[in-house]
Design an enzyme around this catalytic site. Structure first.
Site, PDB file in Angstrom:
ATOM      1  CG  ASP A 173      -2.164   0.846   1.016  1.00  0.00           C
ATOM      2  OD1 ASP A 173      -3.172   0.631   1.693  1.00  0.00           O
ATOM      3  OD2 ASP A 173      -2.099   1.760   0.154  1.00  0.00           O
TER       4      ASP A 173
ATOM      5  CD  GLU B 200      -6.666   5.838   2.520  1.00  0.00           C
ATOM      6  OE1 GLU B 200      -5.734   5.487   3.271  1.00  0.00           O
ATOM      7  OE2 GLU B 200      -6.491   6.103   1.305  1.00  0.00           O
TER       8      GLU B 200
HETATM    9  C1  GLC Z   1      -4.289   4.416  -0.166  1.00  0.00           C
HETATM   10  C2  GLC Z   1      -5.189   3.256   0.180  1.00  0.00           C
HETATM   11  C3  GLC Z   1      -5.276   2.216  -0.902  1.00  0.00           C
HETATM   12  C4  GLC Z   1      -5.073   2.851  -2.257  1.00  0.00           C
HETATM   13  C5  GLC Z   1      -3.654   3.378  -2.313  1.00  0.00           C
HETATM   14  C6  GLC Z   1      -3.395   4.122  -3.631  1.00  0.00           C
HETATM   15  O1  GLC Z   1      -3.618   4.845   0.981  1.00  0.00           O
HETATM   16  O2  GLC Z   1      -4.947   2.612   1.414  1.00  0.00           O
HETATM   17  O3  GLC Z   1      -6.560   1.587  -0.787  1.00  0.00           O
HETATM   18  O4  GLC Z   1      -5.267   1.899  -3.277  1.00  0.00           O
HETATM   19  O5  GLC Z   1      -3.352   4.233  -1.219  1.00  0.00           O
HETATM   20  O6  GLC Z   1      -4.181   5.268  -3.713  1.00  0.00           O
END
Ligand code: GLC
Length: 712
Positions: free
Chosen positions: A292, A488
């Site tokens: 991530d 988030e």
């Molecule tokens: C974010 C998320 C993830 C996402 C990634 C790219 O922090 O946790 O779900 O796909 O970064 O944007």
């Protein structure tokens, strides 16, 4: 001269003999099995080629020439990271620029572009925005979700990307979590059933690489946060959080994103047992894993990342690292770790084999540049119709006193609430920007516009965001309230989970007018409404419907009887969080709750169109009653006469502002000489004292000139 002519003739003969697309090398020959192509390419790659393939950079932190020089294998858009021209063509142009950088490398290995197309291709202005996953979970319709995956694939390819970081197959067990709405629900079987979206995304033409995320247990952290700790036994981890990944793998999901969270204190980004032994070994996942966003920075709990963290993550089984900006340092550490023997070449080759296999399977070597033939699907009428179907099916009718819903398309209807006319609120996070935003942010239909379109000229709709201007002449009020967009951690709610004061004031204003009130909740999760819901006549959980708000009106007016079922247990109190099906806590509404209409016909409009409010102030054996009668029809009622039936022990003793008589149990109230008639929209208010023999039940119904009235 003759020699030149002969050479030209020879060249033309040779070129004719070898088709233009003949592969110069085996890995460039699409007729060969993918495994052979991968092996051939791997054998030709330098260490730098291989390390570059494991590197993913954010679009704003890398140039085409960087991609060429450092052999970068993937680029992503973080939430809201878009080209200056945010259109399918603008995205495709950007993609092609980066891709040409990749094709300028010696082996011409194409890069793969990832984006969070999590409810449609939501970074692209004009894209169709489908309901977020929590609403799709409420539909209980895996086929619908597969069709949404298919439509999303078209809009992703149509905008020049290859790979979506979706679906989140997280099982949300704590509604405080800001990503609850990204989950299909609290039940692992439900999330597993909805993995059909992977089939929709990956199987068909065009196809995009899907990502099952976030592996594993992100929805079960004890404090309901992304980076929290999931403190469960392995048996519970396997029973609750693993099934949707198993289902996605069985559907061939091509990538898996690793979770920020930890399991019993160990970060997933460094968890060899869960990533390599369980995911790749036991579950047989043959795609590639991706970290991530800056996930490897968190392994040691300190800011930034170290060579040790790079080695830990890659050795744990992470194949591609989403840096997303400090990719130069990553390459330095990665190379140093390999050269120091901290990471075996076998691990580097395995990661490359997984990544390259997907690049071959998704045709990137044959068609590396954007396929612009699907640009017209972005925001297309067909996709918007599909989204509206999903909105209809995601609505969950929580309460419907007196069968107030479905509403008839007649009379005067009042609409209020901060989310009634706000496509940004109804779309939620991950909409054009990472966090989303309130307001007229994207093309779409607001819930209010949907109501107006549904009613047309048959009735009148008045809108005021705060409810001001409402009076008792309206036959119903619709308050569209709930949460403003978030994504988030910004959405983690550690305190209250109630409606905000603005919403509560709006609803109160509507109720104070004595108008039957329907509350439509636009939210990413269940909210704490138990202390207010008793005063609301009807409640519809709308979740985050996306760009096609007309689907809500389809349900409100009975064009579609609600079929949605709760994907989450609905708390009785915030103190119950986390609350889930089967945990023994008494919810306000249980998992799976959802009413439909007893009849598909709209609520029958009372003849004469009237509404009565009746309130009493009781004491031992007496009471004082206050009654208002409103003519909600379009013709005057003259003279007016209201009737109701008491029980045997109830007697009217003294009345005012109307002539009130009682014959047996039947009570009749008529206008005084000064208020004999009721004009359309007018209200007569009167009162009386009464006695009773110990109980004072409210009359079951009231009539105005013989027609049954609605009651507030
Ligand atoms: C974010 C998320 C993830 C996402 C990634 C790219 O922090 O946790 O779900 O796909 O970064 O944007």
């Amino acid at each position: 001269m003759k020699r030149v002519l002969a050479l030209l003739l020879l060249a033309s003969v040779l070129s004719a003999a070898r088709p233009a697309d003949a592969a110069a090398l085996p890995y460039q020959d699409p007729s060969l099995p993918t495994a052979d192509r991968v092996s051939d390419l791997l054998a030709r790659m330098t260490l730098d080629d291989k390390l570059g393939q494991m590197t993913q950079a954010e679009r704003a932190a890398v140039t085409a020439s960087d991609i060429t020089q450092y052999r970068i294998g993937s680029v992503l858009s973080g939430g809201g990271s878009a080209p200056a021209q945010n259109s399918p063509a603008g995205w495709a142009d950007m993609y092609d620029t980066f891709q040409r950088g990749a094709l300028a490398t010696p082996l011409q290995i194409p890069m793969i572009y990832g984006i969070d197309a999590v409810h449609g291709n939501n970074n692209v202005l004009g894209a169709t925005l489908f309901p977020h996953n929590i609403g799709l979970g409420a539909t209980r319709d895996p086929d619908l979700v597969q069709r949404i995956g298919r439509a999303t694939a078209e809009e992703v390819i149509g905008s020049g990307q290859d790979w979506t970081f979706a679906p989140c197959v997280c099982v949300a067990r704590n509604d405080r979590w800001g990503r609850t709405y990204e989950s299909f629900g609290e039940n692992p079987s439900l999330a597993s059933e909805m993995s059909t979206v992977v089939t929709g995304l990956q199987n068909g033409t065009p196809k995009v690489l899907a990502t099952a995320k976030h592996y594993v247990g992100d929805g079960g952290t004890t404090n309901g946060t992304d980076q929290g700790d999931t403190q469960v036994t392995e048996a519970e981890l396997r029973a609750v959080h693993l099934p949707p990944f198993r289902a996605a793998i069985q559907r061939g999901v091509g990538s898996v994103m690793i979770s920020f969270s930890s399991w019993n204190g160990q970060k997933l980004h460094g968890h060899r047992y869960l990533v390599t032994d369980l995911l790749k070994g036991e579950l047989g996942f043959t795609g590639f894993t991706v970290s991530d966003w800056a996930g490897i920075d968190q392994i040691d709990g300190q800011r930034g990342f170290t060579q040790a963290e790079v080695a830990t993550a890659v050795n744990a089984g992470l194949d591609m690292i989403m840096l997303p900006t400090n990719w130069r340092l990553f390459l330095t550490y990665l190379k140093a770790a390999v050269n120091a023997g901290q990471i075996p070449m076998s691990r580097i080759d395995d990661a490359n084999r997984r990544i390259l296999t997907k690049k071959f399977e998704y045709g990137l070597f044959e068609q590396p540049l954007a396929d612009r033939s699907y640009a017209s699907t972005v925001g297309s009428a067909a996709h918007r119709a599909l989204a509206r179907e999903a909105v209809r099916k995601s609505q969950v009718l929580l309460k419907n006193s007196g069968n107030l819903l479905p509403l008839a398309r007649t009379g005067k209807i009042f609409v209020a609430g901060k989310s009634a006319d706000d496509v940004g609120n109804q779309s939620g996070g991950w909409t054009l920007s990472w966090q989303g935003a309130s307001g007229n942010t994207v093309p779409g239909t607001t819930i209010l516009q949907g109501i107006r379109n549904a009613i047309g000229s048959q009735a009148t709709v008045t809108y005021a965001r705060d409810g001001s201007g409402i009076d008792s002449s309206y036959r119903a009020a619709i308050a569209v309230v709930g949460e403003t967009p978030y994504a988030e951690g910004a959405g983690d709610r550690t305190g209250s989970m109630s409606l905000d004061s603005t919403d509560l004031a709006t609803i109160d204003r509507l109720r104070a007018a004595g108008v039957p009130t329907i509350v439509v909740l636009v939210s990413g999760r269940p909210l704490d409404i138990a202390s207010q819901v008793g005063n609301w006549n009807a409640v519809l959980a709308s979740w985050l419907p996306g760009s096609e708000g007309a689907g809500v009106a389809d349900v409100l007016f009975g064009d579609y009887a609600p079929t949605g079922k709760l994907p989450m247990t609905w708390m009785q109190s915030v103190s119950q969080q986390p609350i889930n099906d089967g945990d023994g806590k008494a919810p306000l509404y249980p998992y799976g709750h959802g009413l439909t209409y007893t009849t598909t016909d709209p609520e029958p409009e009372p003849q004469g169109s009237c509404r009565v409010t009746y309130t009493t102030n009781d004491w031992n054996n007496g009471f004082t009653a206050s009654v208002s009668v409103t003519n909600t029809g379009t013709a005057p009622v003259n003279p007016w006469s209201t009737q109701w039936t008491f029980t045997a022990g109830q007697r009217v003793t003294q009345a005012w502002s109307a002539r009130v008589t009682q014959n047996g149990t039947v009570v009749t109230a008529t206008g005084e000489t000064w208020n004999p008639s009721l004009a359309p929209g007018a209200t007569a208010t009167f009162g009386f004292n009464g006695s009773h023999a110990g109980s004072n039940p409210r009359p079951a119904s009231f009539t105005l000139n013989g027609s049954t009235c609605a009651t507030a």
